[in-house]
Design a protein around this motif. Structure first.
Motif, PDB file in Angstrom:
ATOM      1  N   PHE A  66       0.848  -1.190   0.000  1.00  0.00           N
ATOM      2  CA  PHE A  66       0.000   0.000   0.000  1.00  0.00           C
ATOM      3  C   PHE A  66       0.882   1.238   0.000  1.00  0.00           C
ATOM      4  CE2 PHE A  66       0.460  -1.482   4.380  1.00  0.00           C
ATOM      5  CZ  PHE A  66       0.859  -0.340   5.069  1.00  0.00           C
ATOM      6  N   THR A  67       0.280   2.372  -0.292  1.00  0.00           N
ATOM      7  CA  THR A  67       1.057   3.595  -0.447  1.00  0.00           C
ATOM      8  C   THR A  67       1.048   4.424   0.829  1.00  0.00           C
ATOM      9  OG1 THR A  67      -0.765   4.958  -1.238  1.00  0.00           O
ATOM     10  CG2 THR A  67       0.378   3.648  -2.860  1.00  0.00           C
ATOM     11  N   SER A  68       2.151   5.124   1.034  1.00  0.00           N
ATOM     12  CA  SER A  68       2.303   6.039   2.165  1.00  0.00           C
ATOM     13  C   SER A  68       2.512   7.441   1.611  1.00  0.00           C
ATOM     14  CB  SER A  68       3.503   5.628   3.021  1.00  0.00           C
ATOM     15  OG  SER A  68       3.766   6.594   4.023  1.00  0.00           O
ATOM     16  N   ARG A  69       1.665   8.386   2.069  1.00  0.00           N
ATOM     17  CA  ARG A  69       1.722   9.754   1.575  1.00  0.00           C
ATOM     18  C   ARG A  69       1.848  10.747   2.733  1.00  0.00           C
ATOM     19  NH1 ARG A  69      -0.412  10.089  -3.646  1.00  0.00           N
ATOM     20  NH2 ARG A  69      -1.486  12.053  -3.248  1.00  0.00           N
ATOM     21  N   GLY A  70       2.505  10.303   3.796  1.00  0.00           N
ATOM     22  CA  GLY A  70       2.716  11.156   4.956  1.00  0.00           C
ATOM     23  C   GLY A  70       4.136  11.690   4.971  1.00  0.00           C
ATOM     24  N   THR A  71       4.844  11.512   6.076  1.00  0.00           N
ATOM     25  CA  THR A  71       6.251  11.913   6.113  1.00  0.00           C
ATOM     26  C   THR A  71       7.110  10.946   5.306  1.00  0.00           C
ATOM     27  OG1 THR A  71       6.508  10.735   8.209  1.00  0.00           O
ATOM     28  CG2 THR A  71       6.044  13.107   8.316  1.00  0.00           C
ATOM     29  N   LEU A  93       7.617  12.608  -4.715  1.00  0.00           N
ATOM     30  CA  LEU A  93       7.159  13.989  -4.587  1.00  0.00           C
ATOM     31  C   LEU A  93       5.950  14.089  -3.657  1.00  0.00           C
ATOM     32  CD1 LEU A  93       7.515  15.453  -8.206  1.00  0.00           C
ATOM     33  CD2 LEU A  93       8.971  15.863  -6.207  1.00  0.00           C
ATOM     34  N   ALA A  94       5.004  13.173  -3.795  1.00  0.00           N
ATOM     35  CA  ALA A  94       3.817  13.194  -2.937  1.00  0.00           C
ATOM     36  C   ALA A  94       3.469  11.816  -2.410  1.00  0.00           C
ATOM     37  CB  ALA A  94       2.616  13.759  -3.713  1.00  0.00           C
ATOM     38  N   GLY A  95       4.205  10.813  -2.864  1.00  0.00           N
ATOM     39  CA  GLY A  95       3.840   9.432  -2.583  1.00  0.00           C
ATOM     40  C   GLY A  95       2.939   8.911  -3.683  1.00  0.00           C
ATOM     41  N   PRO A  96       2.945   7.596  -3.941  1.00  0.00           N
ATOM     42  CA  PRO A  96       2.081   7.044  -4.983  1.00  0.00           C
ATOM     43  C   PRO A  96       0.608   7.200  -4.609  1.00  0.00           C
ATOM     44  CG  PRO A  96       3.782   5.468  -4.285  1.00  0.00           C
ATOM     45  CD  PRO A  96       3.763   6.569  -3.287  1.00  0.00           C
ATOM     46  N   GLU A 114       4.660  13.469  -9.788  1.00  0.00           N
ATOM     47  CA  GLU A 114       5.482  13.438 -11.005  1.00  0.00           C
ATOM     48  C   GLU A 114       4.638  13.491 -12.276  1.00  0.00           C
ATOM     49  OE1 GLU A 114       7.814  11.583  -7.702  1.00  0.00           O
ATOM     50  OE2 GLU A 114       5.737  11.509  -8.411  1.00  0.00           O
ATOM     51  N   ARG A 115       3.332  13.313 -12.153  1.00  0.00           N
ATOM     52  CA  ARG A 115       2.405  13.258 -13.299  1.00  0.00           C
ATOM     53  C   ARG A 115       2.807  12.152 -14.268  1.00  0.00           C
ATOM     54  NH1 ARG A 115      -1.391  17.497 -12.971  1.00  0.00           N
ATOM     55  NH2 ARG A 115      -1.047  18.401 -10.920  1.00  0.00           N
TER      56      ARG A 115
END
Length: 321
Positions: A66-71, A93-96, A114-115
């Motif tokens: 799973f993805t992590s978009r925190g620190t 850049l922001a997490g997946p 990253e777009r």
């Protein structure tokens, strides 16, 4: 008795029987609705570095990614024996956003900041599957969720807003040889996306308002191209539809961000069959286990401030396909 008189008597009795039979049938609004089973999910992992936890996907070994978009920005791996650990620093850049694991254990991911649409191979290398697909990157939020057919056709969503506050977003299609095209550009707030088990139906969560989602679908041909226009299956209130999963009956689980509830939608009638609830409300996505664990539905979530990420598991009535 005269024959005509007898026939008249028999017709009268038949008519009475028909009327009595009809009166015994309840009108539609009084008929008993299907009872909805509600399941409380079990918390299996949490961490203050995960933030907006997203995109659950299971590999062939049964490991959950799973993805992590925190620190921490990247992919986390969890197993029942070893727990959770940081797995891959990708889309940093922001997490997946969304993840999808294919039959070769490649992890397809939306690199939101990253777009790009990328693919993490089992050897740890990262390949770019699609980039420069947005006509106006400043008007979109970036690629969000992703699903992949068995023949390698990729579909992913790129919304301009999440809850009906913006113009329609875009659903993209990428062929196995890398050709990118716009699959649809009429859906407001396109978010979760998933294919049926036979790859002939594509489902998308269409978020038309702050508390309303429409579950829509397209019929696909053998090449994964739409046959006709999108079809509305149902409208779910008290829901901002996020990620989805399809069970062995072809019915669709839809997670509701900010409401902490996932709905199992009957693919034929649009009725809610079953629900899973989670303590944390920022519910983002779901995925079925594999092998003997196919009856487990894994769900990702976070607190509403997106600080701590959470992963839940629920034992549902019908397993994944």
């Amino acid at each position: 008795m005269h024959t005509s008189h007898l026939l008249s008597r028999l017709w009268g009795l038949s008519l009475v029987a028909i009327l009595v039979g009809c009166s015994a049938v309840e009108p539609p609004e009084l008929q008993t609705k299907r009872e909805v089973r509600v399941i409380e999910a079990e918390l299996i992992a949490s961490d203050g570095s995960w933030g907006n936890t997203e995109g659950p996907a299971l590999g062939s070994s049964g490991a959950l990614y799973f993805t992590s978009r925190g620190t921490y920005h990247g992919i986390v791996k969890w197993t029942s024996g070893e727990g959770a650990a940081e797995y891959a620093d990708v889309a940093t850049l922001a997490g997946p956003g969304g993840l999808w694991v294919d039959a070769d254990d490649n992890i397809h991911l939306t690199a939101t900041g990253e777009r790009k649409l990328q693919k993490l191979l089992p050897d740890g290398s990262v390949a770019t599957v699609a980039e420069n697909f947005e006509a106006d990157p400043e008007s979109t939020t970036g690629p969000n969720d992703v699903t992949v057919s068995r023949s390698g056709v990729v579909y992913f969503t790129d919304p301009k807003g999440y809850a009906g506050e913006a113009a329609p977003g875009t659903i993209y299609r990428v062929t196995a040889d890398g050709e990118i095209s716009v699959f649809d550009d009429t859906v407001v707030g396109p978010n979760g996306i998933v294919l049926s088990s036979d790859d002939r139906t594509l489902y998308v969560a269409h978020n038309s308002a702050a508390t309303t989602t429409n579950l829509v679908r397209w019929t696909l041909d053998a090449n994964g191209t739409a046959i006709g226009s999108k079809e509305l299956i149902t409208t779910i209130d008290s829901c901002v539809g996020d990620g989805m999963a399809v069970d062995a009956n072809g019915d669709v689980w839809v997670t509701c961000y900010s409401f902490g509830t996932a709905h199992l939608i009957d693919n034929d009638t649009g009725e809610t069959i079953e629900q899973v609830t989670t303590e944390q409300k920022a519910l983002t996505n779901c995925a079925f286990g594999t092998g003997d664990d196919r009856g487990s539905l894994y769900l990702t979530s976070s607190d509403m401030d997106r600080v701590t990420g959470y992963v839940y598991r629920a034992q549902v009535s019908t397993p994944g396909h």
